[in-house]
Design a protein around this motif. Structure first.
Motif, PDB file in Angstrom:
ATOM      1  N   ASN A  61       0.784  -1.236   0.000  1.00  0.00           N
ATOM      2  CA  ASN A  61       0.000   0.000   0.000  1.00  0.00           C
ATOM      3  C   ASN A  61       0.818   1.289   0.000  1.00  0.00           C
ATOM      4  OD1 ASN A  61      -2.507  -1.317  -0.045  1.00  0.00           O
ATOM      5  ND2 ASN A  61      -2.317  -1.744   2.153  1.00  0.00           N
ATOM      6  N   PHE A  62       2.007   1.258   0.572  1.00  0.00           N
ATOM      7  CA  PHE A  62       2.752   2.513   0.710  1.00  0.00           C
ATOM      8  C   PHE A  62       3.982   2.620  -0.183  1.00  0.00           C
ATOM      9  CE2 PHE A  62       0.627   2.025   4.909  1.00  0.00           C
ATOM     10  CZ  PHE A  62      -0.286   3.062   4.734  1.00  0.00           C
ATOM     11  N   VAL A  63       4.581   1.503  -0.563  1.00  0.00           N
ATOM     12  CA  VAL A  63       5.742   1.600  -1.454  1.00  0.00           C
ATOM     13  C   VAL A  63       5.215   1.824  -2.875  1.00  0.00           C
ATOM     14  CG1 VAL A  63       7.743   0.382  -2.413  1.00  0.00           C
ATOM     15  CG2 VAL A  63       7.160   0.101   0.006  1.00  0.00           C
ATOM     16  N   PRO A  64       5.661   2.886  -3.540  1.00  0.00           N
ATOM     17  CA  PRO A  64       5.158   3.151  -4.881  1.00  0.00           C
ATOM     18  C   PRO A  64       5.613   2.076  -5.866  1.00  0.00           C
ATOM     19  CG  PRO A  64       6.482   4.994  -4.053  1.00  0.00           C
ATOM     20  CD  PRO A  64       6.649   3.871  -3.095  1.00  0.00           C
ATOM     21  N   PRO A  65       4.792   1.725  -6.857  1.00  0.00           N
ATOM     22  CA  PRO A  65       5.228   0.780  -7.888  1.00  0.00           C
ATOM     23  C   PRO A  65       6.264   1.446  -8.786  1.00  0.00           C
ATOM     24  CG  PRO A  65       3.044   1.640  -8.394  1.00  0.00           C
ATOM     25  CD  PRO A  65       3.414   2.183  -7.056  1.00  0.00           C
ATOM     26  N   PRO A  66       7.112   0.641  -9.447  1.00  0.00           N
ATOM     27  CA  PRO A  66       8.090   1.217 -10.377  1.00  0.00           C
ATOM     28  C   PRO A  66       7.366   1.908 -11.528  1.00  0.00           C
ATOM     29  CG  PRO A  66       8.360  -1.186 -10.181  1.00  0.00           C
ATOM     30  CD  PRO A  66       7.173  -0.825  -9.390  1.00  0.00           C
ATOM     31  N   GLN A  67       8.031   2.900 -12.114  1.00  0.00           N
ATOM     32  CA  GLN A  67       7.399   3.624 -13.217  1.00  0.00           C
ATOM     33  C   GLN A  67       8.361   3.772 -14.382  1.00  0.00           C
ATOM     34  OE1 GLN A  67       6.083   7.100 -11.062  1.00  0.00           O
ATOM     35  NE2 GLN A  67       3.973   6.322 -11.108  1.00  0.00           N
ATOM     36  N   GLY A  68       8.938   2.640 -14.798  1.00  0.00           N
ATOM     37  CA  GLY A  68       9.884   2.687 -15.904  1.00  0.00           C
ATOM     38  C   GLY A  68       9.171   2.747 -17.235  1.00  0.00           C
ATOM     39  N   ASP A  69       9.924   3.070 -18.276  1.00  0.00           N
ATOM     40  CA  ASP A  69       9.370   3.132 -19.624  1.00  0.00           C
ATOM     41  C   ASP A  69       9.730   1.823 -20.327  1.00  0.00           C
ATOM     42  OD1 ASP A  69       8.699   3.570 -22.229  1.00  0.00           O
ATOM     43  OD2 ASP A  69       9.659   5.554 -22.361  1.00  0.00           O
ATOM     44  N   GLU A  70       8.738   0.962 -20.536  1.00  0.00           N
ATOM     45  CA  GLU A  70       9.019  -0.358 -21.117  1.00  0.00           C
ATOM     46  C   GLU A  70       9.504  -0.276 -22.549  1.00  0.00           C
ATOM     47  OE1 GLU A  70       6.413  -3.547 -20.601  1.00  0.00           O
ATOM     48  OE2 GLU A  70       6.005  -3.122 -18.481  1.00  0.00           O
ATOM     49  N   ALA A 130      11.383   2.220 -23.823  1.00  0.00           N
ATOM     50  CA  ALA A 130      12.665   2.927 -23.960  1.00  0.00           C
ATOM     51  C   ALA A 130      13.801   1.910 -24.072  1.00  0.00           C
ATOM     52  CB  ALA A 130      12.864   3.831 -22.752  1.00  0.00           C
ATOM     53  N   PRO A 131      14.977   2.362 -24.535  1.00  0.00           N
ATOM     54  CA  PRO A 131      16.128   1.450 -24.550  1.00  0.00           C
ATOM     55  C   PRO A 131      16.436   0.943 -23.136  1.00  0.00           C
ATOM     56  CG  PRO A 131      16.626   3.481 -25.748  1.00  0.00           C
ATOM     57  CD  PRO A 131      15.306   3.692 -25.089  1.00  0.00           C
ATOM     58  N   LEU A 132      16.979  -0.266 -23.073  1.00  0.00           N
ATOM     59  CA  LEU A 132      17.261  -0.903 -21.777  1.00  0.00           C
ATOM     60  C   LEU A 132      18.194  -0.056 -20.903  1.00  0.00           C
ATOM     61  CD1 LEU A 132      17.303  -3.434 -19.897  1.00  0.00           C
ATOM     62  CD2 LEU A 132      19.311  -4.201 -21.190  1.00  0.00           C
ATOM     63  N   ARG A 133      17.777   0.123 -19.649  1.00  0.00           N
ATOM     64  CA  ARG A 133      18.681   0.669 -18.628  1.00  0.00           C
ATOM     65  C   ARG A 133      18.465  -0.116 -17.348  1.00  0.00           C
ATOM     66  NH1 ARG A 133      19.088   6.977 -17.855  1.00  0.00           N
ATOM     67  NH2 ARG A 133      16.848   6.856 -17.423  1.00  0.00           N
ATOM     68  N   ALA A 134      19.514  -0.807 -16.899  1.00  0.00           N
ATOM     69  CA  ALA A 134      19.412  -1.597 -15.670  1.00  0.00           C
ATOM     70  C   ALA A 134      20.587  -1.230 -14.774  1.00  0.00           C
ATOM     71  CB  ALA A 134      19.424  -3.086 -15.991  1.00  0.00           C
ATOM     72  N   LEU A 135      20.311  -1.076 -13.479  1.00  0.00           N
ATOM     73  CA  LEU A 135      21.340  -0.681 -12.508  1.00  0.00           C
ATOM     74  C   LEU A 135      21.960  -1.917 -11.853  1.00  0.00           C
ATOM     75  CD1 LEU A 135      22.633   1.632 -10.687  1.00  0.00           C
ATOM     76  CD2 LEU A 135      20.806   1.083  -9.058  1.00  0.00           C
ATOM     77  N   PHE A 147      20.881  -6.999 -10.853  1.00  0.00           N
ATOM     78  CA  PHE A 147      20.482  -5.684 -11.356  1.00  0.00           C
ATOM     79  C   PHE A 147      18.994  -5.441 -11.185  1.00  0.00           C
ATOM     80  CE2 PHE A 147      18.340  -7.370 -15.039  1.00  0.00           C
ATOM     81  CZ  PHE A 147      18.959  -8.598 -15.226  1.00  0.00           C
ATOM     82  N   ARG A 148      18.634  -4.174 -11.320  1.00  0.00           N
ATOM     83  CA  ARG A 148      17.238  -3.750 -11.335  1.00  0.00           C
ATOM     84  C   ARG A 148      17.013  -3.096 -12.693  1.00  0.00           C
ATOM     85  NH1 ARG A 148      13.373  -0.036  -8.820  1.00  0.00           N
ATOM     86  NH2 ARG A 148      12.180   0.587 -10.666  1.00  0.00           N
ATOM     87  N   VAL A 149      15.992  -3.552 -13.425  1.00  0.00           N
ATOM     88  CA  VAL A 149      15.676  -2.944 -14.718  1.00  0.00           C
ATOM     89  C   VAL A 149      14.878  -1.667 -14.468  1.00  0.00           C
ATOM     90  CG1 VAL A 149      14.609  -3.262 -16.984  1.00  0.00           C
ATOM     91  CG2 VAL A 149      15.537  -5.245 -15.753  1.00  0.00           C
ATOM     92  N   PHE A 150      15.342  -0.544 -14.982  1.00  0.00           N
ATOM     93  CA  PHE A 150      14.565   0.693 -14.879  1.00  0.00           C
ATOM     94  C   PHE A 150      13.720   0.893 -16.140  1.00  0.00           C
ATOM     95  CE2 PHE A 150      17.097   1.361 -11.208  1.00  0.00           C
ATOM     96  CZ  PHE A 150      16.314   2.182 -10.401  1.00  0.00           C
ATOM     97  N   ASP A 151      14.361   0.846 -17.319  1.00  0.00           N
ATOM     98  CA  ASP A 151      13.620   1.007 -18.575  1.00  0.00           C
ATOM     99  C   ASP A 151      13.902  -0.182 -19.484  1.00  0.00           C
ATOM    100  OD1 ASP A 151      12.757   3.621 -17.880  1.00  0.00           O
ATOM    101  OD2 ASP A 151      14.706   4.415 -18.517  1.00  0.00           O
ATOM    102  N   GLY A 152      12.958  -0.437 -20.393  1.00  0.00           N
ATOM    103  CA  GLY A 152      13.189  -1.443 -21.429  1.00  0.00           C
ATOM    104  C   GLY A 152      13.081  -2.867 -20.910  1.00  0.00           C
ATOM    105  N   THR A 153      13.607  -3.801 -21.708  1.00  0.00           N
ATOM    106  CA  THR A 153      13.508  -5.226 -21.401  1.00  0.00           C
ATOM    107  C   THR A 153      14.839  -5.885 -21.743  1.00  0.00           C
ATOM    108  OG1 THR A 153      11.178  -5.190 -22.029  1.00  0.00           O
ATOM    109  CG2 THR A 153      12.228  -7.343 -21.956  1.00  0.00           C
ATOM    110  N   VAL A 154      15.235  -6.868 -20.941  1.00  0.00           N
ATOM    111  CA  VAL A 154      16.419  -7.656 -21.283  1.00  0.00           C
ATOM    112  C   VAL A 154      15.988  -9.113 -21.457  1.00  0.00           C
ATOM    113  CG1 VAL A 154      17.098  -7.886 -18.849  1.00  0.00           C
ATOM    114  CG2 VAL A 154      18.802  -8.270 -20.634  1.00  0.00           C
TER     115      VAL A 154
END
Ligand code: GTP
Length: 598
Positions: A180-189, A191-196, A212-219
């Motif tokens: 309920n309190f942790v916001p869901p991720p809001q990456g751009d699926e 966009a080009p892949l960016r993972a930390l 890693f954590r995927v921020f944008d895109g897909t691997v």
């Protein structure tokens, strides 16, 4: 899974407040593992960690949870390393999350690392859910701790959860709060892949396994990926999620957390904080925050048996595969022969590596006293960084010396403030300020030289506060200090491995106590051995080791050969951890003697 149904969170806590136990209970509650399957504390995997009860390398786990709203969620718990030496790894793990459970022991309250971790979480804009743990303890004061969290940290505690990771109270409430309190991720699926990258480990079959954590895109499996800091490219052989073991999947999309293997043979290609992108459609900008971890503490490591040199090198190389922040290079000492100068992030890191070398690789080592890295401004202009006292320039070449300083926070019951301030003063500390956390506890802030907290500072802190004070520090920069090189002479000859860098005002006292201790540590020899401490040509202190009165062999006048051999063998046993320096035998303790400044 679509991002609305993903939650990425971590647990932050002071050491021993129950982070690992809580993680275990959550895993058990969500049914990733049944109680019987679960080994105690699955998240702390390394033996050493278990023994010391601290988390060093981050591990993660993916949990499935059907919430009260009837929806199905994927909850990724990212474990963070728990110690100040690993601040940068903690910070990367936090950057991979949207929320954090702040665990505070209900019988202890806020401690130094609670605050340090909270500030880091706030820097990363995480939603923080306070969890007041160990409420089963008779000494628990949950309401008081709740007030403390509100007053000291300024967090809204209306969503705080009262829990016991031991008995399982509060687990469902915690998971509901995460949903309920942790916001869901809001990456751009799209966009080009960016993972930390937030962690990695070395597996002898798969090579480096990258977390890693995927921020944008897909691997996807088979993708050609690029590490943006190093520019290195690899083909993804395998993708995994954590259940909690590595479980294969075919793709990971924006918002998800996982790991990959790509036949990467060197850990230095995979740097925590770096961004993974796709080689054929790269992202324009990496995610913020790659920083190289710089070793702050250096020591010489030498094999006791000189023919173990090769084994020591192999062991260091193996450890480095797991731990990119360990650095080493060959060095030679007149006294100790061939060895390595090793660099560590901090003191705990150093301890852990030494212990692993001795335990896992069965090496018998001599370690020299650790020192920090000094920055020297030379008279002729220019600067040098000195990692080794042996490289200290001649005093005439030195314009000024700068040493690393830390900002320390000490949280203690107020009755110990006096003795702790005395300790900081004695360690060349500068008082910054003192805050009251409540009527009984204070947070003392001091600026201290890093070199001064290497020597038994933590033990002293605990002794002077009867174990109640906690401590955290962060290196803030370099400051000028009047440092000099102190040599130790045995029989008139300087022993390079015993040289150390000390503050001029303390040299006299340190020199005297060091030679006194060395006199007791170095066994008597057949002849008298003078021990001296000196700065340049100036002798600060001197003691003599009296000669042995009797030769051990004198007893065997009769010429009984077996008896004579036995005696010699016995002597040899006692010498195991000794190094012959010129004509004098020096035991391991002597090289570390400088560490205790009683
Ligand atoms: P690090 O990994 O070093 O950060 O420590 P940690 O925060 O993970 O602490 P850990 O989970 O290892 O717990 C420390 C001690 O507290 C252990 O002895 C646990 O059994 C105990 N403990 C944890 N949670 C509870 C609890 O709710 N009640 C009681 N009574 N003991 C607890």
């Amino acid at each position: 899974v679509d991002q609305k149904h993903i939650r990425n969170f971590c647990i932050i806590a002071h050491i021993d407040h129950g982070k690992s136990t809580l993680a275990d209970r959550l895993i058990e509650f969500t049914g990733v593992l049944t109680k019987r399957e679960m080994e105690d504390q699955v998240l702390d995997t390394m033996d050493l960690e278990r023994e010391r009860g601290i988390t060093i390398k981050a591990q993660s786990v993916r949990m499935d949870y059907t919430a009260d709203d009837g929806e199905h969620y994927v909850l990724n718990l990212i474990d963070t390393p728990g110690h100040v030496d690993f601040t940068y790894e903690v910070s990367r793990a936090l950057a991979a999350c949207e929320g954090a459970l702040l665990v505070v022991d209900a019988s202890q309250g806020i401690e130094a690392q609670t605050l340090a971790n909270v500030y880091m979480a706030l820097e990363h804009d995480l939603e923080i859910i306070p969890v007041i743990n160990k409420i089963d303890l008779p000494s628990a004061e949950p309401e008081k701790v709740k007030r403390e969290i509100e007053e000291v940290i300024g967090l809204d505690t209306s969503i705080a959860i009262m829990a016991s990771a031991k008995t399982g109270i509060g687990m469902k409430e915690i998971l509901e709060a995460v949903v309920n309190f942790v916001p869901p991720p809001q990456g751009d699926e799209r966009a080009p892949l960016r993972a930390l990258i937030y962690d990695s480990f070395y597996d002898s079959y798969k090579g480096v396994v990258t977390y890693f954590r995927v921020f944008d895109g897909t691997v996807r499996k088979g993708d050609r990926i690029r590490f943006m800091a190093t520019g290195k490219e690899f083909i993804v052989d395998d993708l995994y999620v954590f259940r909690p073991g590595l479980t294969p999947v075919d793709e990971l999309r924006a918002g998800e957390v996982g790991a990959l293997a790509a036949a990467i043979r060197e850990v230095k290609n995979v740097r925590v904080g770096d961004t993974i992108t796709r080689a054929d459609n790269p992202a324009r900008e990496p995610l913020p925050g790659y920083r190289k971890a710089t070793p702050m503490v250096f020591t010489g490591l030498y094999p006791v048996e000189s023919n173990d040199y090769g084994r020591l090198r192999d062991a260091l190389e193996k450890l480095q595969l797991n731990d990119a922040s360990l650095s080493f290079e060959p060095e030679t000492s007149e006294a100790l022969g061939f060895g390595f100068r090793c660099g560590f992030l901090g003191l705990l890191h150093m301890d852990v590596i030494q212990e692993r070398l001795e335990r896992e690789f069965d090496l018998n080592l001599i370690t020299t006293a650790p020192n920090v890295v000094y920055r020297i401004n030379l008279t002729g202009g220019g600067q040098v960084m000195i990692e080794n006292p042996a490289d200290w320039p001649d005093q005439t070449m030195i314009e000024s010396v700068e040493e690393p300083v830390v900002k320390a926070s000490i949280i203690t019951p107020s009755e110990y403030v006096g003795p702790l301030m005395e300790l900081c003063q004695d360690r060349r500390g500068t008082f910054i300020n003192m805050e009251y956390l409540n009527e009984k506890r204070v947070n003392l802030h001091y600026k201290l030289p890093l070199s001064e907290i290497m020597y038994d500072f933590f033990d002293q802190l605990k002794t002077r506060s009867r174990g109640y004070a906690s401590f955290d520090y962060e290196v803030t920069g370099y400051e000028q200090a009047d440092m000099v090189k102190m040599d130790i002479l045995l029989n008139g000859d300087p022993v390079d491995a015993l040289s150390c860098i000390v503050h001029r005002d303390k040299a006299q006292k340190l020199g005297r106590s060091l030679v006194t201790r060395l006199r007791k540590l170095i066994p008597r020899q057949l002849f008298e051995v003078p021990i001296q401490a000196a700065i340049g040509n100036k002798i600060l202190a001197r003691e003599n080791i009296a000669p042995l009165r009797k030769d051990v062999l004198a007893k065997c006048y009769g010429g009984d050969v077996t008896r004579k051999r036995k005696l010699l063998e016995k002597q040899k046993e006692g010498k195991k951890r000794m190094k012959a320096v010129g004509s004098v035998e020096i035991p391991q303790e002597a090289f570390m003697a400088v560490l205790s400044t009683d």
